[in-house]
Design a protein around this motif. Structure first.
Motif, PDB file in Angstrom:
ATOM      1  N   MET A   1      45.293  53.879  36.472  1.00  0.00           N
ATOM      2  CA  MET A   1      43.869  54.270  36.567  1.00  0.00           C
ATOM      3  C   MET A   1      42.944  53.325  36.008  1.00  0.00           C
ATOM      4  SD  MET A   1      42.629  58.109  35.120  1.00  0.00           S
ATOM      5  CE  MET A   1      42.383  57.538  33.549  1.00  0.00           C
ATOM      6  N   PHE A   2      41.827  53.451  36.361  1.00  0.00           N
ATOM      7  CA  PHE A   2      40.672  52.945  36.010  1.00  0.00           C
ATOM      8  C   PHE A   2      39.407  53.782  35.698  1.00  0.00           C
ATOM      9  CE2 PHE A   2      43.046  50.473  38.937  1.00  0.00           C
ATOM     10  CZ  PHE A   2      43.358  49.241  38.226  1.00  0.00           C
ATOM     11  N   THR A   3      38.419  53.409  35.301  1.00  0.00           N
ATOM     12  CA  THR A   3      37.098  54.232  34.791  1.00  0.00           C
ATOM     13  C   THR A   3      35.754  53.576  35.548  1.00  0.00           C
ATOM     14  OG1 THR A   3      36.395  52.880  32.913  1.00  0.00           O
ATOM     15  CG2 THR A   3      38.250  54.387  32.382  1.00  0.00           C
ATOM     16  N   GLY A   4      35.879  52.574  36.096  1.00  0.00           N
ATOM     17  CA  GLY A   4      34.559  51.978  36.789  1.00  0.00           C
ATOM     18  C   GLY A   4      33.738  51.304  35.934  1.00  0.00           C
ATOM     19  N   ILE A   5      34.279  51.055  34.724  1.00  0.00           N
ATOM     20  CA  ILE A   5      33.400  50.182  33.890  1.00  0.00           C
ATOM     21  C   ILE A   5      33.957  48.853  33.756  1.00  0.00           C
ATOM     22  CG2 ILE A   5      32.624  49.959  31.381  1.00  0.00           C
ATOM     23  CD1 ILE A   5      31.575  52.359  32.848  1.00  0.00           C
ATOM     24  N   ILE A   6      33.287  48.149  34.480  1.00  0.00           N
ATOM     25  CA  ILE A   6      33.463  46.607  34.878  1.00  0.00           C
ATOM     26  C   ILE A   6      33.641  45.981  33.370  1.00  0.00           C
ATOM     27  CG2 ILE A   6      32.698  44.565  36.085  1.00  0.00           C
ATOM     28  CD1 ILE A   6      33.819  46.813  37.692  1.00  0.00           C
ATOM     29  N   GLU A   7      34.805  45.188  33.200  1.00  0.00           N
ATOM     30  CA  GLU A   7      34.854  44.540  31.986  1.00  0.00           C
ATOM     31  C   GLU A   7      34.399  42.922  32.202  1.00  0.00           C
ATOM     32  OE1 GLU A   7      38.504  45.560  29.700  1.00  0.00           O
ATOM     33  OE2 GLU A   7      39.142  45.424  31.758  1.00  0.00           O
ATOM     34  N   GLU A   8      34.536  42.409  33.373  1.00  0.00           N
ATOM     35  CA  GLU A   8      33.866  40.862  33.489  1.00  0.00           C
ATOM     36  C   GLU A   8      34.010  40.586  34.812  1.00  0.00           C
ATOM     37  OE1 GLU A   8      36.488  36.739  32.357  1.00  0.00           O
ATOM     38  OE2 GLU A   8      37.366  38.638  32.155  1.00  0.00           O
ATOM     39  N   ILE A   9      32.956  39.492  35.257  1.00  0.00           N
ATOM     40  CA  ILE A   9      32.798  39.005  36.327  1.00  0.00           C
ATOM     41  C   ILE A   9      33.631  37.800  36.784  1.00  0.00           C
ATOM     42  CG2 ILE A   9      31.286  37.968  38.330  1.00  0.00           C
ATOM     43  CD1 ILE A   9      29.140  39.853  37.047  1.00  0.00           C
ATOM     44  N   GLY A  10      34.864  37.779  37.716  1.00  0.00           N
ATOM     45  CA  GLY A  10      35.481  36.714  37.674  1.00  0.00           C
ATOM     46  C   GLY A  10      35.233  35.845  38.920  1.00  0.00           C
ATOM     47  N   SER A  11      35.692  34.656  39.219  1.00  0.00           N
ATOM     48  CA  SER A  11      35.580  33.917  40.381  1.00  0.00           C
ATOM     49  C   SER A  11      36.745  33.734  41.060  1.00  0.00           C
ATOM     50  CB  SER A  11      34.717  32.844  40.394  1.00  0.00           C
ATOM     51  OG  SER A  11      35.438  32.088  39.382  1.00  0.00           O
ATOM     52  N   VAL A  12      36.802  33.581  42.500  1.00  0.00           N
ATOM     53  CA  VAL A  12      37.830  33.427  43.238  1.00  0.00           C
ATOM     54  C   VAL A  12      38.168  32.034  43.315  1.00  0.00           C
ATOM     55  CG1 VAL A  12      38.791  33.389  45.628  1.00  0.00           C
ATOM     56  CG2 VAL A  12      37.564  35.417  44.754  1.00  0.00           C
ATOM     57  N   ALA A  13      39.326  31.574  42.963  1.00  0.00           N
ATOM     58  CA  ALA A  13      39.750  30.010  42.861  1.00  0.00           C
ATOM     59  C   ALA A  13      40.260  29.672  44.158  1.00  0.00           C
ATOM     60  CB  ALA A  13      40.728  29.756  41.532  1.00  0.00           C
ATOM     61  N   SER A  14      41.049  30.594  44.657  1.00  0.00           N
ATOM     62  CA  SER A  14      41.571  30.046  46.007  1.00  0.00           C
ATOM     63  C   SER A  14      42.048  31.367  46.673  1.00  0.00           C
ATOM     64  CB  SER A  14      42.954  29.039  45.726  1.00  0.00           C
ATOM     65  OG  SER A  14      43.860  29.703  45.126  1.00  0.00           O
ATOM     66  N   VAL A  15      42.122  31.243  47.851  1.00  0.00           N
ATOM     67  CA  VAL A  15      42.743  32.407  48.783  1.00  0.00           C
ATOM     68  C   VAL A  15      43.824  31.509  49.729  1.00  0.00           C
ATOM     69  CG1 VAL A  15      42.637  34.185  50.521  1.00  0.00           C
ATOM     70  CG2 VAL A  15      40.670  33.495  48.721  1.00  0.00           C
ATOM     71  N   ALA A 141      32.366  55.074  43.227  1.00  0.00           N
ATOM     72  CA  ALA A 141      32.800  53.680  42.790  1.00  0.00           C
ATOM     73  C   ALA A 141      32.103  52.780  43.772  1.00  0.00           C
ATOM     74  CB  ALA A 141      34.180  53.411  42.240  1.00  0.00           C
ATOM     75  N   ILE A 142      31.379  51.857  43.582  1.00  0.00           N
ATOM     76  CA  ILE A 142      31.004  50.594  44.656  1.00  0.00           C
ATOM     77  C   ILE A 142      31.372  49.428  44.014  1.00  0.00           C
ATOM     78  CG2 ILE A 142      28.946  49.491  45.526  1.00  0.00           C
ATOM     79  CD1 ILE A 142      27.252  51.934  45.245  1.00  0.00           C
ATOM     80  N   ASP A 143      32.595  48.991  44.954  1.00  0.00           N
ATOM     81  CA  ASP A 143      33.047  47.373  44.207  1.00  0.00           C
ATOM     82  C   ASP A 143      33.579  47.822  42.901  1.00  0.00           C
ATOM     83  OD1 ASP A 143      32.908  46.040  46.604  1.00  0.00           O
ATOM     84  OD2 ASP A 143      31.403  44.902  45.914  1.00  0.00           O
ATOM     85  N   GLY A 144      34.203  48.860  42.805  1.00  0.00           N
ATOM     86  CA  GLY A 144      34.894  49.494  41.501  1.00  0.00           C
ATOM     87  C   GLY A 144      33.817  49.561  40.240  1.00  0.00           C
ATOM     88  N   ILE A 145      32.622  49.787  40.542  1.00  0.00           N
ATOM     89  CA  ILE A 145      31.633  50.162  39.566  1.00  0.00           C
ATOM     90  C   ILE A 145      31.342  51.604  39.723  1.00  0.00           C
ATOM     91  CG2 ILE A 145      29.602  49.817  38.628  1.00  0.00           C
ATOM     92  CD1 ILE A 145      29.133  47.056  40.710  1.00  0.00           C
TER      93      ILE A 145
END
Length: 225
Positions: A1-15, A141-145
């Motif tokens: 379970m999550f709460t929608g409080i974003i902890e960090e903005i990460g970045s995609v390194a590879s797909v 929740a919008i994009d987890g927010i």
């Protein structure tokens, strides 16, 4: 379970394509959310619950199935894309947002943004099945927010984003036309499901989960209201 409080903005390194090209393995650079995270732990990426399959000093990887790529905006990620990150809520953690499962209901589209004082209005167009489960002043929740719905009509809804939320998430970096992941409040989904079943309590076909029933005076009286 999550709460929608974003902890960090990460970045995609590879797909990297996986599963005969149908799925993908994504590598995401992060710092804060790696603390205490182990292989097999859940991490919400743009609101989608994923399992960390490997960890490094400044990254984690996760496998994404084809269905998730189709039904979310994860399919449009590319190296450099910023993503909202949240670890699953600890049992002794503070509940700062609302109950977020990490199982999104669909996607919406950024329709318009408008600044008002120190806040920014963000309007999101969404399918009817998602809008039907939204209530004004309720949570989404919008994009987890975790956000509060401030405006709602037949085609879209709006949230007002304060400076802190704008700085700590990716939402205000979105452009008109960008796709966002949406998860309705789980309480509303349970109510919808239970009312659908109540409408078939006297027998008949229960196979359709999309069936609806009106709340009648008789229905309320039978349940003590």
């Amino acid at each position: 379970m999550f709460t929608g409080i974003i902890e960090e903005i990460g970045s995609v390194a590879s797909v990297e394509p996986s599963g005969n090209g149908a799925g993908a393995r994504i590598k995401i650079r992060a710092q804060k959310i790696l603390k205490g995270t182990k292989n097999g732990d859940s991490v919400a990426v743009n609101g989608v619950c994923l399992t960390a399959t490997s960890l490094g000093a400044d990254f984690f990887t996760a496998d994404v199935m084809a269905e998730t790529l189709r039904r979310s905006n994860l399919g449009s990620l590319m190296p450099g894309s910023p993503v909202n990150l949240e670890r699953a809520m600890a049992a002794d953690g503070r509940f700062g947002g609302h109950i977020v499962s990490g199982h999104i209901d669909g996607t919406g589209t950024i329709a318009e943004t408008e600044r008002e004082g120190n806040a920014v209005w963000v309007y999101v167009s969404a399918p009817k099945e998602i809008l039907d489960l939204i209530v004004q002043k309720g949570s989404i929740a919008i994009d987890g927010i975790s956000l509060t719905v401030a405006k709602l009509d037949a085609a879209r809804f709006a949230v007002s984003v304060i400076p802190h939320t704008g700085e700590e998430t990716t939402l205000l970096s979105k452009k008109v036309g960008d796709k966002v992941n949406l998860e309705n409040d789980i309480v509303g989904k349970y109510v919808q499901r239970l009312l659908g079943l109540a409408g078939h309590s006297g027998g008949g076909d229960r196979s359709s989960e999309s069936s609806r029933s009106a709340i009648t005076e008789e229905f309320l009286r039978e349940r003590g209201f």
